[in-house]
Each structure stands twice: as structure tokens, then as C-alpha cells.
Write an enzyme that holds these catalytic residues in place. Structure first.
Site, PDB file in Angstrom:
ATOM      1  N   ASP A  44      42.469  38.539  39.087  1.00 57.93           N
ATOM      2  CA  ASP A  44      41.102  39.057  39.160  1.00 57.93           C
ATOM      3  C   ASP A  44      40.386  38.849  37.824  1.00 57.93           C
ATOM      4  O   ASP A  44      40.733  39.475  36.821  1.00 57.93           O
ATOM      5  CB  ASP A  44      41.169  40.550  39.496  1.00 57.93           C
ATOM      6  CG  ASP A  44      39.869  41.086  40.055  1.00 57.93           C
ATOM      7  OD1 ASP A  44      38.853  40.382  39.974  1.00 57.93           O
ATOM      8  OD2 ASP A  44      39.872  42.214  40.576  1.00 57.93           O
ATOM      9  N   ASP A  45      39.416  37.953  37.808  1.00 57.42           N
ATOM     10  CA  ASP A  45      38.611  37.665  36.613  1.00 57.42           C
ATOM     11  C   ASP A  45      39.384  36.912  35.527  1.00 57.42           C
ATOM     12  O   ASP A  45      38.979  36.925  34.354  1.00 57.42           O
ATOM     13  CB  ASP A  45      38.033  38.945  35.998  1.00 57.42           C
ATOM     14  CG  ASP A  45      36.964  39.595  36.860  1.00 57.42           C
ATOM     15  OD1 ASP A  45      36.621  39.035  37.913  1.00 57.42           O
ATOM     16  OD2 ASP A  45      36.469  40.671  36.475  1.00 57.42           O
ATOM     17  N   CYS A  82      33.690  38.557  42.848  1.00 54.68           N
ATOM     18  CA  CYS A  82      34.955  38.834  43.533  1.00 54.68           C
ATOM     19  C   CYS A  82      34.866  38.831  45.057  1.00 54.68           C
ATOM     20  O   CYS A  82      35.608  38.109  45.730  1.00 54.68           O
ATOM     21  CB  CYS A  82      35.497  40.194  43.088  1.00 54.68           C
ATOM     22  SG  CYS A  82      35.569  40.450  41.309  1.00 54.68           S
ATOM     23  N   ARG A  86      36.703  36.323  47.887  1.00 58.33           N
ATOM     24  CA  ARG A  86      37.761  36.766  48.792  1.00 58.33           C
ATOM     25  C   ARG A  86      37.404  36.483  50.245  1.00 58.33           C
ATOM     26  O   ARG A  86      38.263  36.148  51.064  1.00 58.33           O
ATOM     27  CB  ARG A  86      38.030  38.256  48.575  1.00 58.33           C
ATOM     28  CG  ARG A  86      38.851  38.516  47.328  1.00 58.33           C
ATOM     29  CD  ARG A  86      38.757  39.970  46.860  1.00 58.33           C
ATOM     30  NE  ARG A  86      39.782  40.267  45.879  1.00 58.33           N
ATOM     31  CZ  ARG A  86      39.821  39.800  44.640  1.00 58.33           C
ATOM     32  NH1 ARG A  86      38.853  39.005  44.208  1.00 58.33           N
ATOM     33  NH2 ARG A  86      40.802  40.113  43.817  1.00 58.33           N
ATOM     34  N   LYS A 139      43.609  44.317  45.902  1.00 60.42           N
ATOM     35  CA  LYS A 139      42.190  44.610  46.137  1.00 60.42           C
ATOM     36  C   LYS A 139      41.698  43.972  47.424  1.00 60.42           C
ATOM     37  O   LYS A 139      41.836  42.766  47.624  1.00 60.42           O
ATOM     38  CB  LYS A 139      41.370  44.117  44.941  1.00 60.42           C
ATOM     39  CG  LYS A 139      39.889  44.411  45.063  1.00 60.42           C
ATOM     40  CD  LYS A 139      39.190  44.280  43.725  1.00 60.42           C
ATOM     41  CE  LYS A 139      38.647  42.909  43.479  1.00 60.42           C
ATOM     42  NZ  LYS A 139      37.842  42.835  42.250  1.00 60.42           N
ATOM     43  N   HIS A 141      38.133  44.815  49.142  1.00 60.73           N
ATOM     44  CA  HIS A 141      36.744  44.523  48.766  1.00 60.73           C
ATOM     45  C   HIS A 141      35.960  43.811  49.858  1.00 60.73           C
ATOM     46  O   HIS A 141      34.945  43.160  49.584  1.00 60.73           O
ATOM     47  CB  HIS A 141      36.734  43.682  47.475  1.00 60.73           C
ATOM     48  CG  HIS A 141      35.552  43.962  46.599  1.00 60.73           C
ATOM     49  ND1 HIS A 141      35.196  43.159  45.535  1.00 60.73           N
ATOM     50  CD2 HIS A 141      34.632  44.958  46.610  1.00 60.73           C
ATOM     51  CE1 HIS A 141      34.132  43.646  44.941  1.00 60.73           C
ATOM     52  NE2 HIS A 141      33.763  44.731  45.568  1.00 60.73           N
ATOM     53  N   HIS A 230      41.132  42.363  35.492  1.00 62.79           N
ATOM     54  CA  HIS A 230      39.788  42.939  35.648  1.00 62.79           C
ATOM     55  C   HIS A 230      39.654  44.206  34.792  1.00 62.79           C
ATOM     56  O   HIS A 230      40.594  44.976  34.671  1.00 62.79           O
ATOM     57  CB  HIS A 230      39.586  43.286  37.135  1.00 62.79           C
ATOM     58  CG  HIS A 230      38.189  43.603  37.541  1.00 62.79           C
ATOM     59  ND1 HIS A 230      37.519  44.722  37.100  1.00 62.79           N
ATOM     60  CD2 HIS A 230      37.332  42.960  38.381  1.00 62.79           C
ATOM     61  CE1 HIS A 230      36.314  44.762  37.647  1.00 62.79           C
ATOM     62  NE2 HIS A 230      36.172  43.701  38.424  1.00 62.79           N
ATOM     63  N   ASP A 336      39.879  34.460  41.038  1.00 61.23           N
ATOM     64  CA  ASP A 336      38.822  34.595  42.044  1.00 61.23           C
ATOM     65  C   ASP A 336      37.438  34.209  41.545  1.00 61.23           C
ATOM     66  O   ASP A 336      36.529  33.995  42.343  1.00 61.23           O
ATOM     67  CB  ASP A 336      38.794  36.018  42.603  1.00 61.23           C
ATOM     68  CG  ASP A 336      38.466  37.068  41.545  1.00 61.23           C
ATOM     69  OD1 ASP A 336      38.514  36.739  40.345  1.00 61.23           O
ATOM     70  OD2 ASP A 336      38.188  38.218  41.922  1.00 61.23           O
ATOM     71  N   ASN A 337      37.248  34.138  40.243  1.00 66.93           N
ATOM     72  CA  ASN A 337      35.969  33.692  39.666  1.00 66.93           C
ATOM     73  C   ASN A 337      36.174  33.497  38.176  1.00 66.93           C
ATOM     74  O   ASN A 337      37.282  33.687  37.657  1.00 66.93           O
ATOM     75  CB  ASN A 337      34.834  34.694  39.935  1.00 66.93           C
ATOM     76  CG  ASN A 337      35.190  36.138  39.662  1.00 66.93           C
ATOM     77  OD1 ASN A 337      35.193  36.966  40.574  1.00 66.93           O
ATOM     78  ND2 ASN A 337      35.510  36.462  38.424  1.00 66.93           N
ATOM     79  N   LYS A 390      31.551  34.555  34.663  1.00 66.01           N
ATOM     80  CA  LYS A 390      31.420  35.249  35.951  1.00 66.01           C
ATOM     81  C   LYS A 390      29.985  35.705  36.202  1.00 66.01           C
ATOM     82  O   LYS A 390      29.281  36.096  35.282  1.00 66.01           O
ATOM     83  CB  LYS A 390      32.359  36.457  35.962  1.00 66.01           C
ATOM     84  CG  LYS A 390      32.254  37.353  37.198  1.00 66.01           C
ATOM     85  CD  LYS A 390      33.159  38.558  37.054  1.00 66.01           C
ATOM     86  CE  LYS A 390      32.986  39.539  38.208  1.00 66.01           C
ATOM     87  NZ  LYS A 390      33.865  40.728  38.045  1.00 66.01           N
TER      88      LYS A 390
END
Length: 543
Positions: A44-45, A82, A86, A139, A141, A230, A336-337, A390
Site C-alpha cells: 500500500d503506497d 488506492c 483495487r 484492506k 476499500h 501506508h 497499488d499506486n 500518488k
């Protein structure tokens, strides 16, 4: 092995032709037990250059071992945030078609419903219908209501954080005074065990799910949707202390070192130029000694989170090897980004909720009651070859590391081919021999916009997409469209088509030279493609 998978795929397609119900959402064809397991690992991130195998100095031997055995994708594209990423990952489709047009927005407008819609057939749901076990931890989301829970959308077992962010050590939420984060297990509300660290907990759960039903020999699809690294930056000191003093020279120094390392690793061209920094970033030399000390500590904690993430991925790899299934498991790792440039502790709208329970004191940085993020300076250092980070649809916001390894995928190496997060689901279905349906559960669904990467993974083609393939994105009015080596992007609000800039990525990965005036025909060509895309996804800008 890929040849065998392809034979099974063709056989499955033949049977689907005979058993039409199998292609319309009630499959009578079950997958063969010797088909590959699928493990998808999402950070994540995570920044583009954080991994050792992507030019970074952080200790990531387990993830790097996947890169050495498989294929690194140096031009892998995600969404800039995010939730839309996903949605695209689990559907193979555009985020608007999937229902996540804008993160944290839920309105009754096509594309912005805030959850996965009936316009798509979710990958885990398809795989489960065809005999795969499906597991998830991390996660979600993608919708907080029960009907949009992982349990309702194909996951046999799941342990998830429903929101986009949570404390890494406890269940205290950032979304209101006295609130707690929402976790569910197999669709039922559950509580976070106090003191348990997020990455450790999600790994424990995923391993337990895989272990539970290993005896029946059915293949599994396991999705580890980690919340690290994250913000808030939190991790046990035994991880962050490894990096003490490592970043004292500052973010500009790290950015330059990472940039050179990316060239040395063959991930960017030798002639690439370091892009200009985001205008909001203060030079390191202008910071006071105390400010530099705080900034260095942020990055130490962040590095510790990545270190811990790698350790946990190593635990999963070890478990698969001990269980004797590693050799038959396709493993996909990605972020994810782009690296996160947010600083929500200073956000005037969020700060009132955060302050009563958290602090940004230097002495407690990284602990459960600490709320810090590393912000634009370190995010820029993590994406040194690209512009920004991001949230933006510039390359820094949407190009991330991806690694794929598995049964005889090769030859191992690096692919510069364009790939996107929408290509993951088509690739999984291609390798398993399962067709994507035209109708699903009695409803029509949109065809996937992504394409299988199997031709690249097998070494038979250098690219999975044709030269005129169009990839486009919109999120919160930031936009981009890429066709071949050309890209238009818009990083200003409100969105105006006249604000698109034009870049030739074959010469300018950093998106520094706007060529609208020098290449007007190409500019008009891509604007026409943007009009087509906008109609196809029914692009709107609700608020």
C-alpha cells in the site's frame, strides 16, 4: 508449464462451448487440481524505487528473490489512488465501470457508486465458481455494506479492514472522535486484537486460510492486501532502528542515489533526466537541524515498515515451500499506486479528529499513538525517474513496481512493456483456463479492458498490447491517456480538456517537455481518443 496451462485453457474453452451454463455464471466445469495456485501480494503506497530489486537501499531480500526468479515490469501502471486501483485489480476493468470513479465518494451516478457494481464479474467470484478456494486478508476499500463485503463477492474466507486506512497497532479510527475502524472476518464484524501489528496479523490470517483446506488439493487464490507502508508510519523499533542515520543526508540526496541506482539496474534509460521537484518541496539545506532530524526519522520508520513487509512475505513464501505448493504457485507482487505525498495530520479538516488521540511528537514517532506521514519530499525521492507521486496521473503517481513469478515463467528478467493493473485479472484467467463471461449471475457484464500478460511472461512476445492500445484514467479530475509512447495528462482542477499536456515517453519519462505545439496532430489524435474513452465509461464529475 505455461504450455500445459494453455492446453488446459483451450480444453476448458471447448467444454464451455458444450456447457453454455458454464460461461453464464453457473459453471459445470471444474478446474483441474493441478492448475496453479495464485498469490497476489499488494503493498500500500510503496514507492517505485523502494525495493532492492528496483534500485532501493531498504532490505527486501524475499521480494527481491521473486524478482530474480521471475519478471520485473518497469512500466506497470495503476490508478493514482488506492480504491480505484483495487477495483481495477479485481475486475480487469476501468474504475468507473467497476464503480470506484472517485475514492471516498458514494453517489447515485454511474461510475461513482463507491462499491463494486453489477456491471462487472469480480475475479474471486469467478474463480470460486470454478472450484478455486479464495482467501483474502488486508484492506478491502471497495464498499462497507454487507452486500459489498468480500464474503458476498467471492471470497471464501476473508479478514479485512473495510476502510482505506487504520492504525497499524489497534482499532482506533481516524474518522471521528471515539470511532473505531471496521473489521470483518468472513463477513461478520470482528475486533482488532490490541497490540497486534497489521502486516503480521494479515499474514497470520492468510497463512491460516491456506492451511485450513490444503488437504483437498483444490487450487487457491490468495489476496494479501497489506496496509503497509501506508501512513500513519508505525512499526516496532527493531525494524526502524536498522535504518538509524541512513537518511541524514536528506531527501534530495536519496532521490539522486535512487535515480542512479535505477539506471544501474536497467529500469530506466541511461539518458533519462532527473525531473524537477514538486514546487511545494523545500530544499533540504533550508530546513533547520530539528526539522532535518524529524524528516530523517520519518524515513527510518517508513523503511522499517517496508522491511517488516518483506519479512512477512518471506513467511508466506516459506509456508508455501513447506507445504510443497510453492513450485505450482503464480505469485504477483505490486504496489497499488505511487508513493504517498499526503500529510493529513496537518489537514485542517482531519486534524480535529486526529489530535485528541494521536500526536506527531518526535519522541513517540512510530508508536501506536503517533500519526505521521513522510509527505511529498520523500515521496519524490521514491519516484525519482518520474514526475510527482500518488494522487496525480503523472507517471510518479501511477507507475509502480510489479513482479510476477511462478511455474516456469521466463526467461527471468525485466520487461519494459506497457502493463496495467487491469491486466492482472485477464492474466489469471488466461493461465487457469477460465473464460470471462458475457453474462454473470443472470446479468450482462462489461468486457474486461485489460489483456493477458501471458505472451510476455512466456517470452513469446515483447508486449501484450498492440501499438494502438489506449490506456486512460480519471480520478478526482486528474486525467491521463496513453497510446503507444505518447501521453496526455492533466494535473490541474477543475478539469478542462484544454489543459492537457502532451509528452513523448520514449524520450521523456519524467514528463518535462510539453509537446502540444510541436506535435499538434498527435495532440489532436489523443484528444479524440479521450473523447472515445469518456463516452465508453460515461465520464462525469459529480461532487
Amino acid at each position: 508449464m505455461i504450455t500445459r496451462f494453455r492446453e488446459v485453457r483451450l480444453f476448458g474453452a471447448f467444454l464451455c462451448g458444450l456447457l453454455l451454463l458454464g460461461c453464464s455464471g453457473s459453471p459445470e466445469v471444474r478446474v483441474r487440481k493441478d492448475l496453479p495456485n495464485i498469490l497476489v501480494l499488494v503493498a500500500d503506497d510503496l514507492g517505485y524505487s523502494d525495493l532492492g530489486s528496483f534500485g532501493g537501499e531498504i532490505h527486501t531480500p524475499n521480494i527481491d528473490s521473486l524478482a530474480m526468479a521471475g519478471m520485473r515490469f518497469s512500466r506497470f501502471h495503476t490508478a493514482p489512488m488506492c480504491a480505484p486501483s483495487r477495483a481495477m485489480l479485481l475486475t480487469g476493468n476501468d474504475n468507473h465501470v467497476a464503480g470506484l470513479g472517485r475514492q471516498a465518494l458514494e453517489v447515485e451516478v454511474f461510475g461513482y457508486e463507491g462499491h463494486l457494481t453489477e456491471r462487472v464479474a469480480p475475479l474471486p467470484e469467478i474463480l470460486r465458481e470454478y472450484g478455486y478456494h479464495t482467501y483474502m486478508a488486508g484492506k478491502w476499500h471497495l464498499g462497507s455494506q454487507p452486500q459489498y463485503n468480500p464474503q458476498a463477492l467471492g471470497f471464501e474466507h476473508s479478514y479485512v479492514l473495510l476502510e482505506g486506512v487504520g492504525n497499524h497497532f489497534n482499532g482506533i479510527s481516524f474518522f471521528g472522535p471515539g470511532a473505531t475502524s471496521n473489521y470483518t472476518e468472513d463477513g461478520r464484524t470482528t475486533q482488532w486484537p490490541e497490540g497486534t501489528y497489521s502486516t503480521d496479523r494479515y499474514t497470520d490470517k492468510l497463512i491460516s486460510y491456506i492451511e485450513t483446506q490444503k488437504e483437498d488439493g483444490e487450487p487457491f487464490f490468495a489476496y494479501a492486501a497489506y496496509t503497509a507502508p501506508h501512513w500513519p508510519l508505525q512499526v516496532d523499533k527493531k525494524y526502524s532502528s536498522k535504518y538509524e542515520g541512513r537518511y541524514d543526508a536528506g531527501y534530495e540526496d536519496l532521490r539522486e542515489r535512487r535515480f542512479r541506482s535505477l539506471k544501474d539496474s536497467g529500469l530506466i534509460p541511461e539518458e533519462a533526466e532527473l525531473p524537477a521537484l514538486h514546487p511545494s518541496i523545500r530544499p533540504w539545506a533550508s530546513l533547520s537541524e530539528e526539522e532535518q532530524k524529524r524528516e530523517s526519522r520519518k524515513m527510518e520508520i517508513y523503511a522499517g515498515m517496508v522491511d517488516n513487509l518483506d519479512e512477512n512475505i518471506g513467511r508466506i513464501i516459506h509456508h508455501l515451500k513447506e507445504a510443497g505448493v510453492y513450485e505450482n504457485t503464480l505469485i504477483i507482487f505490486l504496489s497499488d499506486n505511487g508513493a504517498a505525498g499526503e500529510d493529513y495530520f496537518s489537514d485542517p479538516e482531519i486534524r480535529p479528529y486526529v489530535n485528541p488521540y494521536f500526536n506527531d511528537d518526535f519522541e513517540t514517532m512510530g508508536e501506536p499513538d503517533s500519526f505521521i506521514s513522510y509527505g511529498p519530499p520523500w515521496a519524490e525521492a521514491a519516484t525519482p525517474a518520474f514526475r510527482y507521486y500518488k494522487e496525480f496521473t503523472t507517471n510518479g503517481g501511477i507507475i509502480t513496481p510489479m513482479i510476477i513469478t511462478g511455474p516456469e515463467i521466463g526467461p527471468a528478467g525485466t520487461s519494459e512493456a506497457f502493463a496495467s493493473i487491469m491486466d492482472i485479472a485477464p492474466t489469471v484467467l488466461d493461465l487457469t483456463g477460465i473464460p470471462y463471461p458475457e453474462t454473470w449471475k443472470g446479468r450482462s457484464v462489461y468486457p474486461m479492458r485489460g489483456e493477458s500478460l501471458v505472451p510476455v511472461l512466456s517470452g513469446k512476445k515483447s508486449s501484450a498490447h498492440s501499438e494502438d492500445y489506449v490506456f486512460a484514467l480519471e480520478h478526482a479530475e486528474y486525467t491521463m491517456l496513453r497510446k503507444g509512447d505518447w501521453k496526455i495528462t492533466n494535473s490541474t482542477r477543475p478539469f478542462r480538456e484544454s489543459r492537457f499536456e502532451l509528452f513523448d515517453l520514449s524520450r521523456d519519462l519524467g514528463e518535462q517537455q510539453d509537446l502540444r505545439l510541436q506535435a499538434p496532430e498527435k495532440y489532436r489524435e489523443l484528444l479524440k481518443e479521450w473523447e472515445v474513452y469518456s463516452r465508453e465509461v460515461r465520464l462525469q464529475f459529480p461532487r
